[in-house]
Motif scaffolding. Structure first.
Motif, PDB file in Angstrom:
ATOM      1  N   GLU A  87     -28.432  57.043  87.807  1.00  0.00           N
ATOM      2  CA  GLU A  87     -28.006  55.711  87.386  1.00  0.00           C
ATOM      3  C   GLU A  87     -29.129  54.896  86.762  1.00  0.00           C
ATOM      4  O   GLU A  87     -28.944  53.728  86.411  1.00  0.00           O
ATOM      5  CB  GLU A  87     -27.427  54.963  88.595  1.00  0.00           C
ATOM      6  CG  GLU A  87     -26.162  55.630  89.139  1.00  0.00           C
ATOM      7  CD  GLU A  87     -25.712  55.046  90.456  1.00  0.00           C
ATOM      8  OE1 GLU A  87     -26.531  54.375  91.112  1.00  0.00           O
ATOM      9  OE2 GLU A  87     -24.548  55.263  90.832  1.00  0.00           O
ATOM     10  N   ALA A  88     -30.307  55.507  86.609  1.00  0.00           N
ATOM     11  CA  ALA A  88     -31.470  54.782  86.092  1.00  0.00           C
ATOM     12  C   ALA A  88     -31.436  54.676  84.570  1.00  0.00           C
ATOM     13  O   ALA A  88     -30.979  55.583  83.872  1.00  0.00           O
ATOM     14  CB  ALA A  88     -32.745  55.495  86.521  1.00  0.00           C
ATOM     15  N   ASP A  89     -31.911  53.557  84.074  1.00  0.00           N
ATOM     16  CA  ASP A  89     -32.167  53.409  82.646  1.00  0.00           C
ATOM     17  C   ASP A  89     -33.529  53.995  82.298  1.00  0.00           C
ATOM     18  O   ASP A  89     -33.704  54.615  81.255  1.00  0.00           O
ATOM     19  CB  ASP A  89     -32.134  51.938  82.246  1.00  0.00           C
ATOM     20  CG  ASP A  89     -30.757  51.330  82.413  1.00  0.00           C
ATOM     21  OD1 ASP A  89     -29.816  51.801  81.747  1.00  0.00           O
ATOM     22  OD2 ASP A  89     -30.612  50.406  83.234  1.00  0.00           O
ATOM     23  N   VAL A  90     -34.503  53.761  83.195  1.00  0.00           N
ATOM     24  CA  VAL A  90     -35.845  54.308  83.011  1.00  0.00           C
ATOM     25  C   VAL A  90     -36.381  54.737  84.371  1.00  0.00           C
ATOM     26  O   VAL A  90     -36.206  54.026  85.365  1.00  0.00           O
ATOM     27  CB  VAL A  90     -36.828  53.288  82.400  1.00  0.00           C
ATOM     28  CG1 VAL A  90     -38.179  53.950  82.114  1.00  0.00           C
ATOM     29  CG2 VAL A  90     -36.271  52.663  81.126  1.00  0.00           C
ATOM     30  N   VAL A  91     -37.013  55.904  84.405  1.00  0.00           N
ATOM     31  CA  VAL A  91     -37.724  56.363  85.592  1.00  0.00           C
ATOM     32  C   VAL A  91     -39.206  56.395  85.253  1.00  0.00           C
ATOM     33  O   VAL A  91     -39.618  57.069  84.296  1.00  0.00           O
ATOM     34  CB  VAL A  91     -37.255  57.770  86.029  1.00  0.00           C
ATOM     35  CG1 VAL A  91     -38.082  58.263  87.216  1.00  0.00           C
ATOM     36  CG2 VAL A  91     -35.769  57.740  86.384  1.00  0.00           C
ATOM     37  N   PHE A  92     -39.996  55.657  86.011  1.00  0.00           N
ATOM     38  CA  PHE A  92     -41.444  55.634  85.820  1.00  0.00           C
ATOM     39  C   PHE A  92     -42.099  56.446  86.931  1.00  0.00           C
ATOM     40  O   PHE A  92     -41.913  56.146  88.118  1.00  0.00           O
ATOM     41  CB  PHE A  92     -41.985  54.199  85.875  1.00  0.00           C
ATOM     42  CG  PHE A  92     -41.611  53.345  84.702  1.00  0.00           C
ATOM     43  CD1 PHE A  92     -42.272  53.462  83.487  1.00  0.00           C
ATOM     44  CD2 PHE A  92     -40.597  52.395  84.810  1.00  0.00           C
ATOM     45  CE1 PHE A  92     -41.931  52.656  82.401  1.00  0.00           C
ATOM     46  CE2 PHE A  92     -40.251  51.585  83.740  1.00  0.00           C
ATOM     47  CZ  PHE A  92     -40.918  51.712  82.529  1.00  0.00           C
TER      48      PHE A  92
END
Length: 338
Positions: A87-92
């Motif tokens: 469900e993430a837009d961005v994973v850092f």
């Protein structure tokens, strides 16, 4: 980009990430902004979460994956992490081969339009990788601990800013202002460190640590890492390893041995007793001081605490660091598994 309705539904469905069994583990921290989060961000270790939160502010919901006080080198994400990542837009992530199981899980579960950002790989060219006692070159994994060096923490924040502006152009002014505030605080921390380390002679700026988390810091600020106690496979040191370190401590005239609360070890006490050197086991690699929501629970608080401990245990002073206000400029409402 997911809309608010999707975020709210996912918040109700996600299982707690930490294996503590706390029914409130996914509840929003105290002080959470009422503003509608535009992005869903996922992070790994707590210092990375803190830096991302400093830049994203209240435009994002941020979920950390790695419980504080956990060995991030061997951490295996729980099954519930797959849904959070999906469900993430961005994973850092830190990258530099630190969180390989989490990276692989993310690659299998990210949405087609989501991004996986490896901060360390973005800011550190392979030619500048450091291999050392804890991370020998034969294993192919460089020392990943860039965040203990403020100059690299600022570079991390710059990558976070640019990424968020790219995926959420409407938030540009917020991300740029937040980055500027973080950069100014990190620079003030760096300046205070430089001032305080003058209380030690150059040849006194030596570190013998249990786990080598200060290689890049040492290179930038003119310190020498004389050794690391923990073998590269994260096992306990053997009697032969301990004997070698005792000889090295006596030869180098090391004033203190620095351990980590993430890696408790009886070897520290054994070496300290044999050499008469003070051993300190309170350094934090990626376990932020205090509790989530408290001023010291931040990357700034983490590094200030570690620098003060190092300087004072080696016989120096830390007046400038102690006087520094490390309260984050932007309220941190990220979720930190405990």
């Amino acid at each position: 980009m997911r809309r608010l309705s999707a975020l709210l539904v996912s918040a109700l469905l996600v299982l707690p990430l930490a294996a503590c069994g706390d029914d409130d583990a996914t509840a929003a921290p105290a002080g959470t902004s009422a503003a509608e989060p535009v992005l869903r961000l996922v992070t790994t270790v707590a210092p990375i979460t803190s830096i991302v939160a400093a830049v994203a502010g209240d435009r994002a919901r941020i979920d950390g994956l790695v419980p504080e006080g956990t060995n991030s080198h061997t951490f295996e994400p729980p099954p519930s992490a797959a849904k959070v990542l999906s469900e993430a837009d961005v994973v850092f992530i830190n990258g530099l081969k630190l969180e390989e199981p989490t990276k692989k899980l993310a690659e299998r579960n990210l949405a087609d339009d989501a991004r996986l950002v490896e901060l360390g790989d973005e800011v550190l060219p392979e030619s500048d990788w450091i291999f050392d006692f804890s991370f020998p070159e034969k294993d192919g994994k460089p020392n990943p601990h860039l965040w203990t060096d403020p100059t690299y923490a600022i570079k991390y924040a710059e990558v976070v800013r640019d990424t968020l502006v790219d995926v959420d152009a409407d938030g540009r002014s917020t991300y740029e202002a937040n980055y500027t505030a973080f950069s100014e605080q990190a620079t003030a921390l760096s300046d205070a460190l430089k001032k305080d380390q003058e209380s030690l002679a150059p040849d006194e700026r030596e570190l013998l640590t249990y786990h080598d988390a200060y290689a890049y810091f040492a290179k930038t600020y003119g310190w020498k890492v004389v050794g690391a106690i923990q073998p590269s496979d994260f096992a306990e040191p053997t009697p032969k390893d301990i004997a070698r370190l005792i000889d090295q401590i006596q030869a180098e005239k090391v004033k203190a041995i620095f351990g980590s609360e993430v890696f408790p070890s009886d070897a520290l006490a054994e070496i300290g007793k044999a050499t008469g050197v003070h051993w300190e086991d309170t350094l934090r690699d990626d376990d932020l001081p205090g509790a989530p929501g408290e001023p010291e629970h931040s990357w700034l608080g983490l590094m200030r605490s570690n620098y003060v401990t190092i300087l004072t245990r080696l016989g120096g002073t830390a007046d400038a660091l102690k006087a520094l206000d490390t309260t984050p400029a932007v309220p941190d409402t990220a979720s930190y598994p405990q």
